[in-house]
Design a protein around this motif. Sequence first.
Motif, PDB file in Angstrom:
ATOM      1  N   VAL A   1      -4.509   5.405 -10.124  1.00 59.30           N
ATOM      2  CA  VAL A   1      -4.684   3.312  -9.871  1.00 59.30           C
ATOM      3  C   VAL A   1      -4.748   2.514 -11.660  1.00 59.30           C
ATOM      4  N   LEU A   2      -5.258   2.925 -12.079  1.00 60.18           N
ATOM      5  CA  LEU A   2      -4.788   2.479 -13.744  1.00 60.18           C
ATOM      6  C   LEU A   2      -4.014   2.554 -14.136  1.00 60.18           C
ATOM      7  N   ILE A   3      -2.731   3.062 -14.107  1.00 60.38           N
ATOM      8  CA  ILE A   3      -1.514   3.650 -14.630  1.00 60.38           C
ATOM      9  C   ILE A   3      -0.737   2.367 -13.242  1.00 60.38           C
ATOM     10  N   ALA A   4      -1.477   2.999 -12.713  1.00 61.43           N
ATOM     11  CA  ALA A   4      -0.365   1.872 -11.312  1.00 61.43           C
ATOM     12  C   ALA A   4      -0.791   0.338 -11.154  1.00 61.43           C
ATOM     13  N   HIS A   5      -1.887   0.159 -11.088  1.00 57.26           N
ATOM     14  CA  HIS A   5      -2.715  -1.143 -11.111  1.00 57.26           C
ATOM     15  C   HIS A   5      -3.586  -1.567 -12.332  1.00 57.26           C
ATOM     16  N   TYR A   6      -2.959  -1.546 -13.062  1.00 55.42           N
ATOM     17  CA  TYR A   6      -3.639  -2.077 -14.541  1.00 55.42           C
ATOM     18  C   TYR A   6      -4.076  -3.444 -13.842  1.00 55.42           C
ATOM     19  N   ASN A   7      -3.788  -4.212 -13.793  1.00 53.75           N
ATOM     20  CA  ASN A   7      -3.137  -5.718 -13.694  1.00 53.75           C
ATOM     21  C   ASN A   7      -4.027  -6.164 -12.408  1.00 53.75           C
ATOM     22  N   GLU A   8      -5.039  -5.294 -11.631  1.00 50.79           N
ATOM     23  CA  GLU A   8      -4.847  -6.159 -10.218  1.00 50.79           C
ATOM     24  C   GLU A   8      -5.529  -4.673  -9.626  1.00 50.79           C
ATOM     25  N   LEU A   9      -6.513  -3.967 -10.309  1.00 54.22           N
ATOM     26  CA  LEU A   9      -7.854  -3.018 -10.325  1.00 54.22           C
ATOM     27  C   LEU A   9      -8.559  -3.040  -9.482  1.00 54.22           C
ATOM     28  N   GLU A  10      -9.400  -4.994  -9.429  1.00 55.37           N
ATOM     29  CA  GLU A  10     -10.535  -4.840  -8.241  1.00 55.37           C
ATOM     30  C   GLU A  10      -9.460  -5.225  -6.624  1.00 55.37           C
ATOM     31  N   TRP A  11      -8.301  -6.050  -6.846  1.00 62.01           N
ATOM     32  CA  TRP A  11      -7.788  -5.490  -5.827  1.00 62.01           C
ATOM     33  C   TRP A  11      -6.911  -4.535  -5.335  1.00 62.01           C
ATOM     34  N   ALA A  12      -7.117  -3.385  -5.938  1.00 63.33           N
ATOM     35  CA  ALA A  12      -6.843  -1.769  -5.436  1.00 63.33           C
ATOM     36  C   ALA A  12      -7.997  -1.246  -5.570  1.00 63.33           C
ATOM     37  N   GLU A  13      -9.778  -1.643  -5.756  1.00 57.50           N
ATOM     38  CA  GLU A  13     -10.037  -1.516  -4.971  1.00 57.50           C
ATOM     39  C   GLU A  13     -10.620  -1.564  -3.740  1.00 57.50           C
TER      40      GLU A  13
END
Length: 496
Positions: free
Chosen positions: A450-462
Amino acid sequence: MPQETLRQNPLWRAEDLGKPIPNTPHAISMCLPRWQDVVGYEEKDPATMEKLHLGYPRFFYHPLVEAAAHKFRKSGDECVQLYTTRNAAERCAAYLWVNDPLARLEVRAVNGSSVYLISFPEKLADAAKAYWQHAGEGISSRCAEALLNGIPAPDASAATALIKTRISEFSGAKPEDIYLFPSGMAAIHAIYIAARKTRMDAPTAQFAFPYGDTLKLQEKFNPHQALFYQRGDADDLAQLEKDLARQTISGLFCEFPSNPLLTCVDLPRLRELADQFRFPIIIDETLGACINQNTLPVSDVTAISLTKFFSGTSDVMGGALILNEDAPFYQTFRNELRAIHEPEAFYGTDVIQLEKDSRDYRPRVEKINQTARTVSEYLRQHPAVDSVYYPALTDKSRYDQFRRPDGGYGGLLSFVLNDPRKHTEKVYDRLEITKGPNLGTSFSLCCPFVLIAHYNELEWAEKAGASRWLIRISVGTEEADELIARLERALPPANP
């Protein structure tokens, strides 16, 4: 073999930063051994980036690809990309013109080869890189190497036939209903184009948390963007049905199981909705690897990244589409793919390498299945672990609906620790498993996905259920006891 070396001597120490995975000229991954190396990569920290000379080919321009682009540009300040066919280069041009309708673009042949170059202004470099990443149609390092050395593309027709036969034996589809592409994303891009042509004024839909580029493709390449149902649960099914009553869609994309949460959507219900509202279902079955499950009967098309388990080497890219001859959109997609699919787009040397790599596909995946299930059970019972995501533990009953009689649960698993903010970085840094992007390799490979694929959208991923602290492991063919010992040395005790 480099893969055997990585099984015995993984790249996980700080000094391994930037090393190719595996140590071959055409490696498609690179080592990011520490949590902060991943952060440095995402933030383009110079101290990290100077160590990275190659990486996953859709995200990095391989050094050979850069050298070929440099050789064939007209001037030092010309920005160029290389594609294996004119149509691919012109699709890139069309995408760039959407970003800047007045841009000066040129598509030209390279030395009489089948390769084409697109020239664009520097201000469109980021947009061009986005197309390269999401469409997956750029030239491979092997193609670039041949261009630099003036070597013609080899005849790969025999290798192509063998790969199709192999996939046919695993999937049950006819060889003529299997289409090969230079990458998994190129395959998804092709069927995305075909689906959109059925309803150009309609959005597509992404059901459940996806591999990021599949959603980005739908969002960036279609003015109608995409409907996104982030969890793919019963509430999302109800919402999808309401939305379908109000508007049509040109296709629904999903994964089975999903990456990295290994969840399984309700495919029978999606099939009912597809039949009722007349839209195609495209299932990415990469993690099922054809051998473990059979989702083709409920899909119109399945897509698979051959880069992953089918190859197992992290040394060549490839993708495939498999059409369901009994599905409503079968003839439509066959007609569309006659125009879209270009066999020569998949460079011959890559095809030949992929055929060699996949000869041990079944026994390799069967071994990985056994090891991964044992490791998942170990993690599930470990007191330091909060959550484990693996098809035998996550939505098992749904997975089992489509598991083949001799199929397993695959080689990918993810986990989140208790008190993850406190422990995850330390555990990742001392985990003695090769660390870098990619999956499906014959050697175990892990990353903080998740860190490597969605670093700029971590809140969205969570919000979609994917923790920023998630560690993903692609289990290889090492013995389960060996992998468990490595995990045991990295994981904290129950009450540190």
